[in-house]
Design an enzyme around this catalytic site. Structure first.
Site, mmCIF file in Angstrom:
data_model
loop_
_atom_site.group_PDB
_atom_site.id
_atom_site.type_symbol
_atom_site.label_atom_id
_atom_site.label_comp_id
_atom_site.label_asym_id
_atom_site.label_seq_id
_atom_site.Cartn_x
_atom_site.Cartn_y
_atom_site.Cartn_z
ATOM 1 N N HIS A 89 0.883 -1.172 0.000
ATOM 2 C CA HIS A 89 0.000 0.000 0.000
ATOM 3 C C HIS A 89 0.921 1.222 0.000
ATOM 4 C CE1 HIS A 89 -2.379 3.100 1.970
ATOM 5 N NE2 HIS A 89 -1.810 2.889 3.133
ATOM 6 N N TYR B 16 -6.036 8.987 1.954
ATOM 7 C CA TYR B 16 -6.114 9.610 3.277
ATOM 8 C C TYR B 16 -4.907 10.517 3.474
ATOM 9 C CZ TYR B 16 -2.880 5.879 4.807
ATOM 10 O OH TYR B 16 -1.812 5.026 4.932
ATOM 11 N N ASP C 133 -27.896 -20.839 18.231
ATOM 12 C CA ASP C 133 -29.189 -21.518 18.414
ATOM 13 C C ASP C 133 -29.298 -22.570 17.324
ATOM 14 O OD1 ASP C 133 -29.662 -19.766 16.252
ATOM 15 O OD2 ASP C 133 -31.777 -19.527 16.764
HETATM 16 P P1 FAD Z 1 3.913 -6.229 12.514
HETATM 17 O O1 FAD Z 1 4.155 -4.862 12.946
HETATM 18 O O2 FAD Z 1 4.271 -6.565 11.101
HETATM 19 O O3 FAD Z 1 4.701 -7.152 13.506
HETATM 20 C C1 FAD Z 1 4.927 -8.513 13.253
HETATM 21 C C2 FAD Z 1 6.309 -8.846 13.737
HETATM 22 O O4 FAD Z 1 6.493 -10.244 13.666
HETATM 23 C C3 FAD Z 1 7.390 -8.224 12.892
HETATM 24 O O5 FAD Z 1 8.125 -7.321 13.666
HETATM 25 C C4 FAD Z 1 8.203 -9.395 12.426
HETATM 26 O O6 FAD Z 1 9.569 -9.140 12.378
HETATM 27 C C5 FAD Z 1 7.855 -10.459 13.421
HETATM 28 N N1 FAD Z 1 8.015 -11.808 12.891
HETATM 29 C C6 FAD Z 1 7.444 -12.336 11.791
HETATM 30 N N2 FAD Z 1 7.852 -13.600 11.610
HETATM 31 C C7 FAD Z 1 8.689 -13.887 12.618
HETATM 32 C C8 FAD Z 1 9.441 -15.031 12.977
HETATM 33 N N3 FAD Z 1 9.402 -16.160 12.238
HETATM 34 N N4 FAD Z 1 10.214 -14.976 14.082
HETATM 35 C C9 FAD Z 1 10.273 -13.846 14.823
HETATM 36 N N5 FAD Z 1 9.582 -12.730 14.525
HETATM 37 C C10 FAD Z 1 8.807 -12.750 13.437
HETATM 38 N N6 FAD Z 1 -3.010 0.771 10.373
HETATM 39 C C11 FAD Z 1 -3.750 1.702 10.994
HETATM 40 O O7 FAD Z 1 -4.490 1.369 11.919
HETATM 41 N N7 FAD Z 1 -3.741 3.001 10.642
HETATM 42 C C12 FAD Z 1 -2.953 3.429 9.621
HETATM 43 O O8 FAD Z 1 -2.942 4.618 9.300
HETATM 44 C C13 FAD Z 1 -2.172 2.489 8.924
HETATM 45 N N8 FAD Z 1 -1.432 2.877 7.883
HETATM 46 C C14 FAD Z 1 -0.634 1.976 7.269
HETATM 47 C C15 FAD Z 1 0.190 2.429 6.248
HETATM 48 C C16 FAD Z 1 1.039 1.565 5.615
HETATM 49 C C17 FAD Z 1 1.923 2.067 4.524
HETATM 50 C C18 FAD Z 1 1.069 0.202 6.014
HETATM 51 C C19 FAD Z 1 1.976 -0.773 5.372
HETATM 52 C C20 FAD Z 1 0.222 -0.254 7.017
HETATM 53 C C21 FAD Z 1 -0.626 0.630 7.650
HETATM 54 N N9 FAD Z 1 -1.479 0.219 8.675
HETATM 55 C C22 FAD Z 1 -2.233 1.138 9.338
HETATM 56 C C23 FAD Z 1 -1.580 -1.202 9.061
HETATM 57 C C24 FAD Z 1 -0.724 -1.484 10.279
HETATM 58 O O9 FAD Z 1 0.550 -0.969 10.097
HETATM 59 C C25 FAD Z 1 -0.601 -2.970 10.535
HETATM 60 O O10 FAD Z 1 -1.822 -3.598 10.366
HETATM 61 C C26 FAD Z 1 -0.075 -3.240 11.941
HETATM 62 O O11 FAD Z 1 1.072 -2.503 12.182
HETATM 63 C C27 FAD Z 1 0.213 -4.712 12.136
HETATM 64 O O12 FAD Z 1 0.814 -4.892 13.403
HETATM 65 P P2 FAD Z 1 1.330 -6.337 13.819
HETATM 66 O O13 FAD Z 1 1.922 -6.210 15.155
HETATM 67 O O14 FAD Z 1 0.282 -7.317 13.599
HETATM 68 O O15 FAD Z 1 2.413 -6.707 12.706
HETATM 69 N N1 THG Z 2 -33.812 -25.209 10.382
HETATM 70 C C1 THG Z 2 -33.081 -26.139 11.020
HETATM 71 N N2 THG Z 2 -32.091 -25.811 11.842
HETATM 72 C C2 THG Z 2 -31.757 -24.506 12.035
HETATM 73 C C3 THG Z 2 -32.495 -23.491 11.413
HETATM 74 C C4 THG Z 2 -33.543 -23.871 10.546
HETATM 75 N N3 THG Z 2 -30.720 -24.197 12.831
HETATM 76 C C5 THG Z 2 -30.194 -22.852 12.820
HETATM 77 C C6 THG Z 2 -31.298 -21.837 12.759
HETATM 78 N N4 THG Z 2 -32.195 -22.175 11.650
HETATM 79 C C7 THG Z 2 -32.047 -21.895 14.059
HETATM 80 N N5 THG Z 2 -33.113 -20.928 14.138
HETATM 81 C C8 THG Z 2 -34.425 -21.249 14.346
HETATM 82 C C9 THG Z 2 -35.256 -20.276 14.868
HETATM 83 C C10 THG Z 2 -36.581 -20.585 15.181
HETATM 84 C C11 THG Z 2 -37.085 -21.845 14.932
HETATM 85 C C12 THG Z 2 -36.278 -22.795 14.345
HETATM 86 C C13 THG Z 2 -34.926 -22.500 14.057
HETATM 87 C C14 THG Z 2 -38.477 -22.204 15.326
HETATM 88 N N6 THG Z 2 -38.927 -21.724 16.494
HETATM 89 C C15 THG Z 2 -40.264 -21.977 16.976
HETATM 90 C C16 THG Z 2 -40.697 -20.838 17.878
HETATM 91 O O1 THG Z 2 -39.844 -20.070 18.320
HETATM 92 O O2 THG Z 2 -41.892 -20.722 18.107
HETATM 93 C C17 THG Z 2 -40.380 -23.270 17.719
HETATM 94 C C18 THG Z 2 -39.652 -23.323 19.010
HETATM 95 C C19 THG Z 2 -40.017 -24.514 19.862
HETATM 96 O O3 THG Z 2 -41.081 -25.109 19.676
HETATM 97 O O4 THG Z 2 -39.202 -24.807 20.742
HETATM 98 O O5 THG Z 2 -39.152 -22.904 14.617
HETATM 99 O O6 THG Z 2 -34.208 -23.035 9.905
HETATM 100 N N7 THG Z 2 -33.361 -27.431 10.816
#
Ligand code: FAD
Ligand code: THG
Length: 829
Positions: A243, A274, A563
């Site tokens: 980036h 930005y 659920d």
């Molecule tokens: P990193 O900082 O990459 O840290 C990971 C560390 O793991 C590294 O230091 C690495 O050396 C270490 N490591 C990896 N493998 C090993 C290994 N095998 N052994 C030992 N160490 C290892 N984010 C924002 O929120 N705002 C911004 O404005 C923003 N701007 C950005 C601009 C740019 C140009 C870039 C590139 C990024 C930007 N980001 C921004 C994103 C942000 O920088 C990252 O998402 C964030 O810094 C990631 O942090 P991290 O700790 O996960 O990773």
């Molecule tokens: N069908 C089947 N499984 C499911 C869903 C489905 N699992 C995930 C999700 N959908 C679960 N959600 C619901 C929500 C409501 C009901 C069924 C699944 C339902 N409720 C009745 C009631 O609230 O009146 C009956 C309850 C009861 O008698 O206890 O029918 O779509 N297979």
């Protein structure tokens, strides 16, 4: 933030290999995530923490080392907003040698198009929903805040005073120092080369400078995540992409500036840009260029690049031609740049996941191996807190399901999928994304056996979990003619059709066929299967084969994990209707050895036949008894429909008479055709998810992950009927016993004006003040009003509220549940 109730943290369920002593933790990576995590863990008393990094400290050369540190908290994801809010709160209290780690300069997003201006209204809604202070401001105010702006280009802005700039390396130092004072060690120039394990548990890491035994290993390796993941045998679904970031030459207009930054961080999303200040220069970040993916396995080491012009591994040489259009766009918005130029630029690498969200959680295949990756600086402290709570207390206190490693389907972990989707996330980073917008590639990925028939019927497919899912069928267009439906605004009309109304009404009046194949199915079997399910669910399963039970999975603190429906097909064999891959993960983590849990979704399929004529359609196809007496509500049966053996379950997410009919995938087409042919004389139509979502909301059926999560108890969510406290012990029971009166409820609202529609996540106001947010919503075609479910304080029916939709206040009223068929006369007959 909307408050989550204090729930008793659950004791860690994992036995630590060395009883009596503190768990030994190795964190791989000393970027902002690793340092934040060391701080959070040691704060919770886990002081035996070793943070290893391949590069030198405190700036080891990962993405953190050069991040410009902009923080905008507002996101459609409530979880991400919560992470960011905590980062701001925490870093706002940290400093190193008197230099603060956070500069609260505020955030300003500007609109230069009508569509973006509308989008900023929607974003202001997210902010209000999640408790972030912000206001929409006119162009003149934007100009006051950013005098370099060409006011004529701007329609308005969204100002969030609490946003700002993180000094990321400083935040690392501050947190590392604090963690060290509590006993943590930070070791630079240690490259992790292997992960040690025994009996499915991690036991330590190997580095180029020796081995480190550990009870827990956390990969906070940023975009190197897949490399570390491979050492552990864990697929880490992220794609590193470069980036572009540049700094201008000093601007005369900023001459004399003393502070590093004083104006809000600025976003110009219409051109993927930005801006921030660097004293008298401007820093510009761009997502406008072509995607520049990077192979994490081919990134050179710190020493290999330390003498090169880019100096650190996460920085690639600047490709000026990619930035050229962004420079033009920057000058268009900030005319003062015309007299300046680019002083320096680089292509910096960081992580993109298939859905743009972080990947956190413990691997099930290798217990004690955790991921905290694909995390922005913005969310770093929040993610670290959640992971630390998860490790120490057994679960994060806030809902993190959309960031959970367990959310991915198998097909979503292939390198090809991760590459396609990661690239798309980069492209869409600042795009206006509709809640129903499907992915473009790879499609089609998963199709049900009925796919060819659905296409013949003109299905309009959207996508979920990789599945092609019909939302409505163009073949039903004639049924929609003459329906009196209110006109929709352009946004609400996207991915919608009046045909959905016709399909919903056909379900209430005649009979319809729904493809329920994507509904996740698990088979649970074995001698201990019943006892296991009885222990992990809330409803009483003490019913014989042939029964179906609606029940909840709770965590130890009484929060709703899912659920599900449990169909008892034999004494020791059950079919679970589940919600997401995380359900299978949860069950597998709790199951005894001799209980077999298998996902049978892919090899099977399901058609639901629902509507008052469902029995008339199905009964003539079989000698099995489908009468009310012979096949009661919430019962299951093996049966033969024509040539097709099926498992039939009498229940309906649409709230109508009918059956879910399951068979193996090879027979799916035959099943569809059999039902279709038999249905012709009853006027059967195929119906899609758009109609189903409307029908289930009219009936008050909740959707897990939208309406409720593990932050909510069954009583708050209106699901107390599925909890049997008298059945004996079950996971979450003790916590429910202690739960007091709910302080909030999942509440049904009906919009007052039949012409109004909302879509979900909008803020709800009581007496003019934000009081909650919409979880899901749909027009109720039977009711003639939009139905919106919302988290609100307990309120009597009839209470007046309003929902904010693109800046408009839509009146709504708290309604009595269920809104439709309270006597169940349509289902139980
Ligand atoms: P990193 O900082 O990459 O840290 C990971 C560390 O793991 C590294 O230091 C690495 O050396 C270490 N490591 C990896 N493998 C090993 C290994 N095998 N052994 C030992 N160490 C290892 N984010 C924002 O929120 N705002 C911004 O404005 C923003 N701007 C950005 C601009 C740019 C140009 C870039 C590139 C990024 C930007 N980001 C921004 C994103 C942000 O920088 C990252 O998402 C964030 O810094 C990631 O942090 P991290 O700790 O996960 O990773
Ligand atoms: N069908 C089947 N499984 C499911 C869903 C489905 N699992 C995930 C999700 N959908 C679960 N959600 C619901 C929500 C409501 C009901 C069924 C699944 C339902 N409720 C009745 C009631 O609230 O009146 C009956 C309850 C009861 O008698 O206890 O029918 O779509 N297979």
């Amino acid at each position: 933030m909307s408050q989550s109730p204090a729930r008793a943290p659950r004791p860690t369920p994992r036995p630590t290999p060395r009883p009596g002593s503190r768990p030994r933790v190795v964190v791989i990576g000393a970027g902002v995530v690793g340092c934040s995590l060391a701080d959070e863990l040691t704060e919770r008393g886990w002081s035996d923490v070793t943070v290893l990094d391949q590069g030198p400290l405190p700036a080891p050369g990962g993405s953190t080392s050069h991040a410009p540190g902009l923080v905008f908290r507002t996101s459609p994801s409530r979880t991400l907003t919560g992470f960011a809010a905590y980062t701001v709160e925490k870093f706002g209290t940290l400093e190193v040698d008197g230099v603060p780690c956070f500069q609260p300069v505020g955030g300003l997003e500007i609109a230069t198009t009508g569509e973006r201006w509308a989008e900023l209204h929607r974003r202001a809604g997210f902010a209000a929903s999640w408790g972030i202070r912000g206001e929409l401001v006119p162009a003149g105010r934007c100009k006051e805040l950013w005098p370099l702006l060409d006011e004529r280009k701007v329609l308005g802005g969204f100002l969030t005073p609490g946003d700002g700039l993180v000094r990321a390396v400083l935040a690392c130092r501050a947190q590392a120092a604090r963690a060290e004072r509590r006993g943590a060690r930070f070791l630079g120039r240690h490259t992790v080369t292997g992960i040690e394990r025994a009996d499915g548990r991690v036991t330590g890491v190997v580095t180029d400078r020796g081995a480190f035994p550990a009870d827990h290993v956390v990969s906070a390796a940023g975009f190197w995540g897949p490399v570390v993941g491979r050492m552990a045998g864990v697929d880490v679904p992220l794609l590193p992409l470069a980036h572009q970031y540049v700094r201008t030459r000093p601007l005369p207009e900023l001459a004399g500036a003393r502070a590093e930054a004083s104006r809000p961080v600025l976003r110009f999303q219409d051109r993927d840009l930005y801006f921030r200040e660097h004293t008298d220069r401007i820093g510009i970040g761009s997502y406008a260029h072509r995607p520049l993916p990077v192979d994490p396995f081919a990134v050179p080491s710190y020493d290999e690049v330390s003498t090169s012009p880019t100096r650190i591994p996460s920085v690639l040489p600047f490709t000026a031609e990619d930035f050229a259009p962004s420079w033009e766009d920057s000058r268009w918005l900030l005319p003062a740049l015309a007299g300046s130029g680019i002083d320096e630029g680089f292509n910096g690498v960081f992580s993109f996941t298939p859905d743009g969200l972080p990947v956190i959680g413990e691997s099930r295949a290798l217990r004690g191996f955790w991921l905290a990756e694909a995390v922005w600086v913005t969310h770093s402290a929040g993610v670290a807190r959640a992971v630390a709570e998860w490790m120490v207390e057994g679960r994060p206190r806030a809902d993190v399901h959309d960031c959970d490693l367990a959310r991915f389907e198998d097909v979503q972990r292939t390198p090809a999928y991760v590459a396609d989707r990661g690239t798309q996330q980069f492209i869409e980073v600042y795009d206006i994304v509709h809640p129903l917008q499907p992915m473009e590639r790879p499609r089609p990925l998963r199709v049900s056996p009925f796919h060819s028939r659905q296409r013949e019927l003109g299905a309009r497919f959207l996508e979920g979990g990789g599945w092609e899912r019909p939302h409505w069928y163009e073949a039903n267009a004639p049924l929609a003619e003459g329906l009196a439906l209110p006109e929709r605004d352009g946004w609400a009309a996207r991915h919608w059709s009046p045909i959905a109304a016709a399909e919903a009404l056909a379900t209430r009046e005649r009979v319809t066929m729904y493809d329920m194949t994507p509904l996740r199915r698990l088979e649970v079997s074995g001698p201990a299967a019943w006892a296991f399910l009885q222990r992990v669910t809330t409803n009483d399963l003490a019913r014989g084969p042939g029964t179906v039970t609606y029940t909840l999975l709770l965590d130890e603190s009484g929060g709703i994990r899912s659920d599900v429906t449990v169909a008892r097909l034999a004494d020791d064999r059950f079919q679970i209707g589940a919600n997401s891959p995380a359900d299978e993960d949860w069950l597998l983590r709790h199951a005894p050895e001799d209980t077999d849990i298998r996902d049978i979704t892919s090899g099977t399929c399901c058609v639901a036949v629902w509507g008052p004529l469902a029995r008339d359609l199905v009964q003539p196809l079989t000698r099995d008894d489908f009468s009310h007496r012979g096949f009661g509500y919430f019962r299951a049966k093996r049966a033969h429909l024509g040539h097709v053996p099926v498992t039939a379950m009498r229940l309906s997410y649409a709230g109508e008479l009918g059956w879910e009919l399951y068979t193996s995938a090879d027979l799916g087409l035959r099943l569809w055709d059999t039902l279709w042919e038999a249905g012709q004389r009853h006027g059967v139509v195929a119906a899609g998810r758009s109609a189903l979502n409307s029908l289930r909301l009219e009936k008050g059926y909740r959707a897990w992950g939208h309406d409720m999560t593990d932050e909510h108890t069954p009583y708050e969510a209106g699901l107390g009927f599925a909890v049997r406290m008298d059945k004996g012990d079950f996971v979450g029971r003790a916590a429910l016993e202690k739960a007091g009166e709910p302080r909030r409820r999942l509440t049904a609202l009906l919009l007052d004006d039949p012409a109004d529609v909302v879509l979900g996540k909008e803020p709800v106001y009581l007496d003019g003040a934000p009081a909650g947010y919409v979880t899901s919503a749909s027009y109720g075609y039977t009711l003639g009003r939009c139905v919106a479910y919302a988290w609100l304080p307990p309120l009597p029916a009839g209470t007046a509220a309003h929902i904010e939709y693109f800046g408009r206040a839509l009146p709504a009223t708290v309604a009595e549940e269920p809104l439709f068929d309270p006597g169940m006369s349509r289902i139980r007959r």
